[in-house]
Design an enzyme around this catalytic site. Structure first.
Site, PDB file in Angstrom:
ATOM      1  N   LYS A   5       0.838  -1.194  -0.122  1.00 35.08           N
ATOM      2  CA  LYS A   5       0.077   0.159  -0.095  1.00 35.08           C
ATOM      3  C   LYS A   5       0.782   1.099  -0.084  1.00 35.08           C
ATOM      4  O   LYS A   5       1.534   1.538   1.002  1.00 35.08           O
ATOM      5  CB  LYS A   5      -0.838   0.129   1.122  1.00 35.08           C
ATOM      6  N   GLU A  53      10.408   1.349   9.879  1.00 38.89           N
ATOM      7  CA  GLU A  53      11.361   2.574   9.758  1.00 38.89           C
ATOM      8  C   GLU A  53      10.723   3.621   9.982  1.00 38.89           C
ATOM      9  O   GLU A  53       9.824   4.238   9.133  1.00 38.89           O
ATOM     10  CB  GLU A  53      11.895   2.034   8.215  1.00 38.89           C
TER      11      GLU A  53
HETATM   12  N1  LIG Z   1      10.305   7.831   8.277  1.00 44.50           N
HETATM   13  C1  LIG Z   1      10.147   8.247   6.976  1.00 44.50           C
HETATM   14  O1  LIG Z   1      10.670   8.024   6.072  1.00 44.50           O
HETATM   15  C2  LIG Z   1       8.933   9.093   7.041  1.00 44.50           C
HETATM   16  C3  LIG Z   1       8.510   9.964   8.211  1.00 44.50           C
HETATM   17  N2  LIG Z   1       7.642  10.644   8.050  1.00 44.50           N
HETATM   18  C4  LIG Z   1       7.324  11.567   9.137  1.00 44.50           C
HETATM   19  O2  LIG Z   1       5.906  11.684   9.396  1.00 44.50           O
HETATM   20  C5  LIG Z   1       5.229  12.859   9.246  1.00 44.50           C
HETATM   21  C6  LIG Z   1       4.029  12.672   8.643  1.00 44.50           C
HETATM   22  O3  LIG Z   1       4.121  12.153   7.153  1.00 44.50           O
HETATM   23  P1  LIG Z   1       2.835  11.312   6.954  1.00 44.50           P
HETATM   24  O4  LIG Z   1       2.614  11.133   5.467  1.00 44.50           O
HETATM   25  O5  LIG Z   1       1.453  11.768   7.349  1.00 44.50           O
HETATM   26  O6  LIG Z   1       3.281   9.857   7.389  1.00 44.50           O
HETATM   27  P2  LIG Z   1       2.610   8.703   7.869  1.00 44.50           P
HETATM   28  O7  LIG Z   1       3.219   7.649   8.772  1.00 44.50           O
HETATM   29  O8  LIG Z   1       1.093   9.039   8.155  1.00 44.50           O
HETATM   30  O9  LIG Z   1       2.277   7.917   6.359  1.00 44.50           O
HETATM   31  C7  LIG Z   1       3.128   6.707   5.833  1.00 44.50           C
HETATM   32  C8  LIG Z   1       2.293   5.791   5.150  1.00 44.50           C
HETATM   33  O10 LIG Z   1       1.440   5.092   6.382  1.00 44.50           O
HETATM   34  C9  LIG Z   1       0.086   5.102   5.730  1.00 44.50           C
HETATM   35  N3  LIG Z   1      -0.794   5.290   6.856  1.00 44.50           N
HETATM   36  C10 LIG Z   1      -1.208   6.168   7.700  1.00 44.50           C
HETATM   37  N4  LIG Z   1      -1.953   5.962   8.418  1.00 44.50           N
HETATM   38  C11 LIG Z   1      -2.284   4.796   8.289  1.00 44.50           C
HETATM   39  C12 LIG Z   1      -3.036   3.883   9.275  1.00 44.50           C
HETATM   40  N5  LIG Z   1      -3.637   4.283  10.271  1.00 44.50           N
HETATM   41  N6  LIG Z   1      -3.019   2.333   8.852  1.00 44.50           N
HETATM   42  C13 LIG Z   1      -2.185   2.073   7.896  1.00 44.50           C
HETATM   43  N7  LIG Z   1      -1.495   3.051   7.053  1.00 44.50           N
HETATM   44  C14 LIG Z   1      -1.561   4.392   7.284  1.00 44.50           C
HETATM   45  C15 LIG Z   1       0.082   6.372   4.843  1.00 44.50           C
HETATM   46  O11 LIG Z   1      -0.910   6.050   3.750  1.00 44.50           O
HETATM   47  P3  LIG Z   1      -1.831   7.484   3.362  1.00 44.50           P
HETATM   48  O12 LIG Z   1      -0.718   8.193   2.639  1.00 44.50           O
HETATM   49  O13 LIG Z   1      -2.723   6.673   2.461  1.00 44.50           O
HETATM   50  O14 LIG Z   1      -2.307   8.177   4.441  1.00 44.50           O
HETATM   51  C16 LIG Z   1       1.428   5.986   4.283  1.00 44.50           C
HETATM   52  O15 LIG Z   1       1.249   5.064   3.143  1.00 44.50           O
HETATM   53  C17 LIG Z   1       6.336  13.529   8.267  1.00 44.50           C
HETATM   54  O16 LIG Z   1       6.230  14.796   8.520  1.00 44.50           O
HETATM   55  C18 LIG Z   1       7.644  13.136   8.873  1.00 44.50           C
HETATM   56  O17 LIG Z   1       7.930  13.514   9.963  1.00 44.50           O
HETATM   57  C19 LIG Z   1       6.959  10.877   6.733  1.00 44.50           C
HETATM   58  C20 LIG Z   1       7.218   9.804   5.931  1.00 44.50           C
HETATM   59  C21 LIG Z   1       8.344   9.013   5.907  1.00 44.50           C
HETATM   60  O1  LIG Z   2      12.632   6.638   5.200  1.00 48.29           O
HETATM   61  C1  LIG Z   2      13.201   7.534   4.451  1.00 48.29           C
HETATM   62  O2  LIG Z   2      13.148   8.800   4.639  1.00 48.29           O
HETATM   63  C2  LIG Z   2      13.900   7.204   2.951  1.00 48.29           C
HETATM   64  C3  LIG Z   2      15.300   6.837   3.418  1.00 48.29           C
HETATM   65  C4  LIG Z   2      16.305   7.195   2.354  1.00 48.29           C
HETATM   66  C5  LIG Z   2      17.669   6.734   2.320  1.00 48.29           C
HETATM   67  O3  LIG Z   2      17.259   5.476   2.014  1.00 48.29           O
HETATM   68  O4  LIG Z   2      18.429   7.235   2.696  1.00 48.29           O
END
Ligand SMILES: NC(=O)C1=CN([C@@H]2O[C@H](COP(=O)(O)OP(=O)(O)OC[C@H]3O[C@@H](n4cnc5c(N)ncnc54)[C@H](OP(=O)(O)O)[C@@H]3O)[C@@H](O)[C@H]2O)C=CC1
Ligand SMILES: O=C(O)CCCC(=O)O
Length: 480
Positions: free
Chosen positions: A178, A253
């Site tokens: 997803k 992650e």
């Molecule tokens: N570790 C990383 O690489 C990331 C960290 N972040 C952090 O998170 C903050 C918010 O970003 P955001 O995009 O909202 O991140 P989310 O954690 O909300 O989204 C990541 C994924 O999880 C999905 N998701 C969200 N809610 C649910 C749920 N209840 N059940 C199952 N899947 C779910 C999202 O789907 P959908 O998009 O359909 O809501 C998306 O596919 C950012 O500002 C950043 O700080 C964000 C992205 C990546």
């Molecule tokens: O979770 C992320 O923000 C992606 C990691 C990017 C990388 O592999 O460096």
């Protein structure tokens, strides 16, 4: 969109080898222009249940192939991804916003996981254990976990999929992905290429739609044996709790709060170049992006001036504009968060050296920013900024730097610059992080273990450790 192969722009889900549409759809928006790129299906729990069943049916035949046979399909997928780099990069820039050069880089990075695990799947070795009795032989086998789920974020729309899916498929698992709602087109283009590569129906599936409904089914369904998630710590915690009743294996992650430490003895040029790479890649929207710059007193002013000079020259604009180094933020919420954190810091005494406001281009563009006189009471000390803002904290001693760096619940990536070899080991060992860059701002690649400790998550991706995440250990005790 200007693509050489228009069939890579897919607006249906890829389920059990078929393209499945829906009357209920949601738009995919170009964050640089606000233009609608496509509308993709908003599917939910029932479709997720169905595709999990399909993946379960596909599993026995896929796991029965030899690793070499699975590797051949993965290798075809790798070749197709590379051959279509330009189109995949354009799709990614359109839906995610990153500069085209970065998008091309991500496609190469995404493909590298497919190539690596196509090979590494052949090395899922078991072992024999010296026996405890003459009439017994003790063996260990590695077997695929089963049906796996992958929930992926928008910041790396291709690489976060292949980093999960390639090891799963190489190990002999089947997968349901997803993708994030902002970036489904990259995922669906990868599915199109997987279809052409010849994965049997049900082995690799992509479903778009309601996150909570799809995630609810993926986590509750007992057929799914493993969930791999990249995203926010908040959603990671929720998914972990939802997986508890069926005790799934988990890779998480999650968020980070990466320190980037510059010691007085650092090579200043290298530290500035590393800082730009570690902070401003993907406009700061990377979980391993430097979040807090901890700079030693003796080099603080020189580093701040040089960093601000470099940052003020980063061209900002739509990712497909030639020469652009900083694209838009993903959406208005991300922009609000960055604005709030900068306002909080300046209200508490931080000084803006460059940037500090929305970019004149409008939309979700934000100026690459450097803040000085930053202190521990400000939000930027605790929160993941996920934007192009570098807050510079001052420290005096090595012990103080280590204490400041570790003063967070996160533990994903850390960086430091020093030319002292003894310090490189002392600080490298003392930092409570899963990954440490020493005299470099770029640490990610397919052969090294990527992942965090503390509340940054569980498990490792990439490398031989990444394959283990999709294998069960089975012990056979044989009477002879
Ligand atoms: N570790 C990383 O690489 C990331 C960290 N972040 C952090 O998170 C903050 C918010 O970003 P955001 O995009 O909202 O991140 P989310 O954690 O909300 O989204 C990541 C994924 O999880 C999905 N998701 C969200 N809610 C649910 C749920 N209840 N059940 C199952 N899947 C779910 C999202 O789907 P959908 O998009 O359909 O809501 C998306 O596919 C950012 O500002 C950043 O700080 C964000 C992205 C990546
Ligand atoms: O979770 C992320 O923000 C992606 C990691 C990017 C990388 O592999 O460096």
């Amino acid at each position: 969109m200007d693509l050489k192969d228009l069939n890579l722009l897919r607006d249906c889900c890829y389920l059990n080898g078929q393209w499945v549409g829906s009357d209920d759809r949601f738009p995919v928006i170009n964050p640089a222009t606000g233009a609608e790129l496509a509308r993709v299906p908003r599917l939910g729990g029932a479709a997720t249940r169905q595709v999990i069943n399909d993946a379960e049916k596909a599993w026995p035949a896929w796991r029965a192939l030899t690793a070499r046979e699975r590797s051949a399909v993965l290798r075809r997928w790798y070749d197709l991804i590379l051959a279509n780099t330009e189109d995949l990069a354009r799709l990614m820039t359109a839906e995610q916003g990153k500069p085209l050069a970065e998008a091309r880089g991500e496609i190469a990075y995404a493909a590298s996981f497919v190539e690596w695990f196509a090979e590494e799947g052949k090395r899922a070795y078991g072992e024999t254990i010296p026996t405890v009795a003459q009439d017994r032989r003790l063996l260990v086998l590695k077997q695929p976990v089963g049906v796996c789920a992958a929930i992926t974020p928008w910041n790396f729309p291709a690489a976060m999929i292949t980093r999960k899916v390639a090891p799963a498929l190489a190990a002999g698992c089947t997968v349901v992905v997803k993708p994030a709602e902002q970036t489904p087109l990259s995922a669906l283009a990868l599915a199109e290429l997987a279809h052409r590569a010849g994965f049997p129906p049900g082995v690799f599936n992509v479903i778009t739609g309601e996150a909570a409904a799809i995630g609810g089914e993926l986590t509750a369904n007992p057929t799914v044996r493993k969930l791999s998630f990249t995203g926010s710590t908040e959603v990671g915690r929720l998914l972990m709790a939802q997986c508890a009743p069926t005790l799934k294996k988990l890779s998480l992650e999650l968020g980070g709060n990466a320190p980037f430490i510059v010691f007085d003895d650092a090579d200043l040029d290298a530290a500035v170049a590393g800082a730009v790479a570690a902070k401003y890649r993907n406009s700061g929207q990377t979980c391993v992006c430097a979040n807090r710059f901890l700079v030693q007193d003796g080099i603080y002013d020189a580093f701040a001036t040089r960093l601000a000079e470099a940052v003020s020259q980063l061209p900002v604009g739509p990712g497909d504009e030639p020469g652009v180094a900083q694209g838009p933020l993903i959406d208005a919420l991300a922009l609000d968060k960055v604005e709030r954190l900068v306002a909080d810091a300046t209200a508490k005494g931080a000084r803006v050296l460059t940037g500090g406001a929305r970019h004149p281009r409008g939309g979700t563009f934000y100026q690459p920013t450097v803040l000085t006189q930053v202190g521990p009471g400000m939000g930027v000390a605790r929160e993941e900024i996920f934007g192009p803002v570098a807050p510079l904290f001052r420290f005096h001693t090595e012990a103080e730097a280590i204490a400041l760096a570790n003063a967070t619940e996160y533990g994903l990536a850390a960086y430091f610059y020093s030319r002292d070899l003894g310090r490189a080991f002392r600080v490298g060992e003392a930092l409570e992080y899963g990954m440490v860059g020493i005299n470099t701002g770029l640490i990610s690649n397919e052969v090294a273990p990527f992942g965090g400790i503390k509340q940054s998550g569980l498990g490792r991706e990439g490398s031989r450790y990444g394959l283990e995440e999709y294998l069960e250990v089975k012990y056979l005790c044989l009477g002879v």
